[in-house]
Scaffold this motif. Structure first.
Motif, PDB file in Angstrom:
ATOM      1  N   GLY A  38       0.824  -1.194   0.000  1.00 38.90           N
ATOM      2  CA  GLY A  38       0.000   0.000   0.000  1.00 38.90           C
ATOM      3  C   GLY A  38       0.866   1.254   0.000  1.00 38.90           C
ATOM      4  N   ILE A  39       0.264   2.357   0.365  1.00 40.21           N
ATOM      5  CA  ILE A  39       0.957   3.649   0.355  1.00 40.21           C
ATOM      6  C   ILE A  39       2.192   3.630   1.245  1.00 40.21           C
ATOM      7  N   ASP A  40       2.053   3.141   2.466  1.00 37.80           N
ATOM      8  CA  ASP A  40       3.186   3.158   3.403  1.00 37.80           C
ATOM      9  C   ASP A  40       4.349   2.309   2.892  1.00 37.80           C
ATOM     10  N   GLY A  41       4.055   1.140   2.362  1.00 36.10           N
ATOM     11  CA  GLY A  41       5.112   0.281   1.832  1.00 36.10           C
ATOM     12  C   GLY A  41       5.808   0.891   0.628  1.00 36.10           C
ATOM     13  N   LEU A  42       5.046   1.507  -0.266  1.00 30.82           N
ATOM     14  CA  LEU A  42       5.643   2.135  -1.448  1.00 30.82           C
ATOM     15  C   LEU A  42       6.453   3.370  -1.053  1.00 30.82           C
ATOM     16  N   ALA A  43       5.959   4.156  -0.092  1.00 32.56           N
ATOM     17  CA  ALA A  43       6.711   5.329   0.383  1.00 32.56           C
ATOM     18  C   ALA A  43       8.025   4.902   1.029  1.00 32.56           C
ATOM     19  N   THR A  44       8.019   3.782   1.732  1.00 32.11           N
ATOM     20  CA  THR A  44       9.245   3.263   2.352  1.00 32.11           C
ATOM     21  C   THR A  44      10.264   2.872   1.285  1.00 32.11           C
ATOM     22  N   ASN A 104      12.391  11.717  -1.452  1.00 31.01           N
ATOM     23  CA  ASN A 104      11.357  12.159  -0.535  1.00 31.01           C
ATOM     24  C   ASN A 104       9.979  11.896  -1.151  1.00 31.01           C
ATOM     25  N   PRO A 105       9.188  10.966  -0.590  1.00 34.79           N
ATOM     26  CA  PRO A 105       7.877  10.698  -1.159  1.00 34.79           C
ATOM     27  C   PRO A 105       6.891  11.864  -0.998  1.00 34.79           C
ATOM     28  N   LYS A 120       3.284  -7.151 -16.578  1.00 38.63           N
ATOM     29  CA  LYS A 120       3.523  -5.885 -17.272  1.00 38.63           C
ATOM     30  C   LYS A 120       2.245  -5.158 -17.659  1.00 38.63           C
ATOM     31  N   ASP A 121       1.105  -5.678 -17.250  1.00 41.33           N
ATOM     32  CA  ASP A 121      -0.141  -5.009 -17.587  1.00 41.33           C
ATOM     33  C   ASP A 121      -0.712  -4.201 -16.411  1.00 41.33           C
ATOM     34  N   ARG A 122       0.070  -4.055 -15.310  1.00 41.83           N
ATOM     35  CA  ARG A 122      -0.406  -3.299 -14.155  1.00 41.83           C
ATOM     36  C   ARG A 122       0.711  -2.489 -13.505  1.00 41.83           C
ATOM     37  N   PHE A 123       0.307  -1.374 -12.948  1.00 44.81           N
ATOM     38  CA  PHE A 123       1.245  -0.573 -12.170  1.00 44.81           C
ATOM     39  C   PHE A 123       0.496   0.219 -11.122  1.00 44.81           C
ATOM     40  N   LYS A 124       1.251   0.688 -10.134  1.00 50.25           N
ATOM     41  CA  LYS A 124       0.726   1.559  -9.089  1.00 50.25           C
ATOM     42  C   LYS A 124       1.528   2.836  -9.087  1.00 50.25           C
ATOM     43  N   ALA A 125       0.930   3.883  -8.575  1.00 45.33           N
ATOM     44  CA  ALA A 125       1.616   5.164  -8.451  1.00 45.33           C
ATOM     45  C   ALA A 125       1.159   5.824  -7.165  1.00 45.33           C
ATOM     46  N   ILE A 126       2.059   6.585  -6.550  1.00 42.91           N
ATOM     47  CA  ILE A 126       1.671   7.413  -5.405  1.00 42.91           C
ATOM     48  C   ILE A 126       2.109   8.847  -5.650  1.00 42.91           C
ATOM     49  N   TYR A 127       1.348   9.738  -5.051  1.00 40.49           N
ATOM     50  CA  TYR A 127       1.591  11.178  -5.178  1.00 40.49           C
ATOM     51  C   TYR A 127       1.122  11.850  -3.893  1.00 40.49           C
ATOM     52  N   GLU A 134      -0.353  14.969  -2.087  1.00 40.41           N
ATOM     53  CA  GLU A 134      -1.157  16.138  -2.457  1.00 40.41           C
ATOM     54  C   GLU A 134      -1.061  17.281  -1.458  1.00 40.41           C
ATOM     55  N   GLY A 135      -0.254  17.141  -0.438  1.00 39.20           N
ATOM     56  CA  GLY A 135      -0.125  18.193   0.555  1.00 39.20           C
ATOM     57  C   GLY A 135      -0.866  17.870   1.840  1.00 39.20           C
ATOM     58  N   ASP A 136      -1.971  17.145   1.732  1.00 33.75           N
ATOM     59  CA  ASP A 136      -2.718  16.755   2.925  1.00 33.75           C
ATOM     60  C   ASP A 136      -2.928  15.240   3.001  1.00 33.75           C
ATOM     61  N   GLY A 137      -2.337  14.530   2.061  1.00 32.98           N
ATOM     62  CA  GLY A 137      -2.450  13.077   2.036  1.00 32.98           C
ATOM     63  C   GLY A 137      -1.950  12.529   0.714  1.00 32.98           C
ATOM     64  N   PHE A 138      -1.749  11.217   0.689  1.00 29.21           N
ATOM     65  CA  PHE A 138      -1.284  10.557  -0.527  1.00 29.21           C
ATOM     66  C   PHE A 138      -2.464  10.149  -1.406  1.00 29.21           C
ATOM     67  N   VAL A 139      -2.216  10.172  -2.706  1.00 30.45           N
ATOM     68  CA  VAL A 139      -3.125   9.598  -3.691  1.00 30.45           C
ATOM     69  C   VAL A 139      -2.470   8.311  -4.170  1.00 30.45           C
ATOM     70  N   LEU A 140      -3.219   7.222  -4.179  1.00 26.08           N
ATOM     71  CA  LEU A 140      -2.741   5.940  -4.671  1.00 26.08           C
ATOM     72  C   LEU A 140      -3.497   5.633  -5.963  1.00 26.08           C
ATOM     73  N   LEU A 141      -2.748   5.451  -7.039  1.00 26.73           N
ATOM     74  CA  LEU A 141      -3.339   5.132  -8.334  1.00 26.73           C
ATOM     75  C   LEU A 141      -2.983   3.700  -8.697  1.00 26.73           C
ATOM     76  N   TYR A 142      -3.914   3.002  -9.315  1.00 24.46           N
ATOM     77  CA  TYR A 142      -3.677   1.637  -9.768  1.00 24.46           C
ATOM     78  C   TYR A 142      -4.228   1.535 -11.180  1.00 24.46           C
ATOM     79  N   LYS A 143      -3.430   1.015 -12.089  1.00 20.79           N
ATOM     80  CA  LYS A 143      -3.842   0.878 -13.485  1.00 20.79           C
ATOM     81  C   LYS A 143      -3.623  -0.548 -13.922  1.00 20.79           C
ATOM     82  N   ARG A 144      -4.650  -1.124 -14.568  1.00 20.86           N
ATOM     83  CA  ARG A 144      -4.536  -2.441 -15.177  1.00 20.86           C
ATOM     84  C   ARG A 144      -4.989  -2.298 -16.621  1.00 20.86           C
ATOM     85  N   TYR A 145      -4.079  -2.583 -17.546  1.00 19.70           N
ATOM     86  CA  TYR A 145      -4.411  -2.513 -18.965  1.00 19.70           C
ATOM     87  C   TYR A 145      -5.224  -3.744 -19.365  1.00 19.70           C
ATOM     88  N   GLU A 146      -6.309  -3.533 -20.060  1.00 15.94           N
ATOM     89  CA  GLU A 146      -7.123  -4.655 -20.531  1.00 15.94           C
ATOM     90  C   GLU A 146      -6.524  -5.272 -21.793  1.00 15.94           C
TER      91      GLU A 146
END
Length: 83
Positions: free
Chosen positions: A25-31, A40-41, A54-61, A63-75
């Motif tokens: 999750g967010i904490d593991g990816l930030a670590t 610096n995350p 290779k058809d999936r990825f995650k991203a974190i960002y 936003e100043g008041d919390g993290f956004v976690l994005l998950y993409k799976r290509y069909e």
């Protein structure tokens, strides 16, 4: 109403190459960002993580008041990651 992430405002985009356990999750990816890459995350950057498949990825960002976690799976097709 919350605003959506504006990708034009990003300072940097980092692609974390190699296989990342996308069950994390967010904490593991930030670590990973801090410990393995000494980055610096909480910076205005988007961090992309490739998984084993290779058809999936995650991203974190931060936003100043919390993290956004994005998950993409290509069909059909996949993200071009070198492992």
């Amino acid at each position: 109403m919350p605003k959506l992430l504006n990708f034009t405002e990003l300072d940097k985009v980092y692609l974390v190459c190699g296989k990342t356990d996308l069950r994390k999750g967010i904490d593991g990816l930030a670590t990973i960002i801090q410990d393995q890459f000494d980055l610096n995350p909480f910076s205005p950057a988007l961090f992309l993580f490739c998984g084993t498949r290779k058809d999936r990825f995650k991203a974190i960002y931060w936003e100043g008041d919390g993290f956004v976690l994005l998950y993409k799976r290509y069909e059909s097709g996949h993200l071009q990651c070198k492992h």
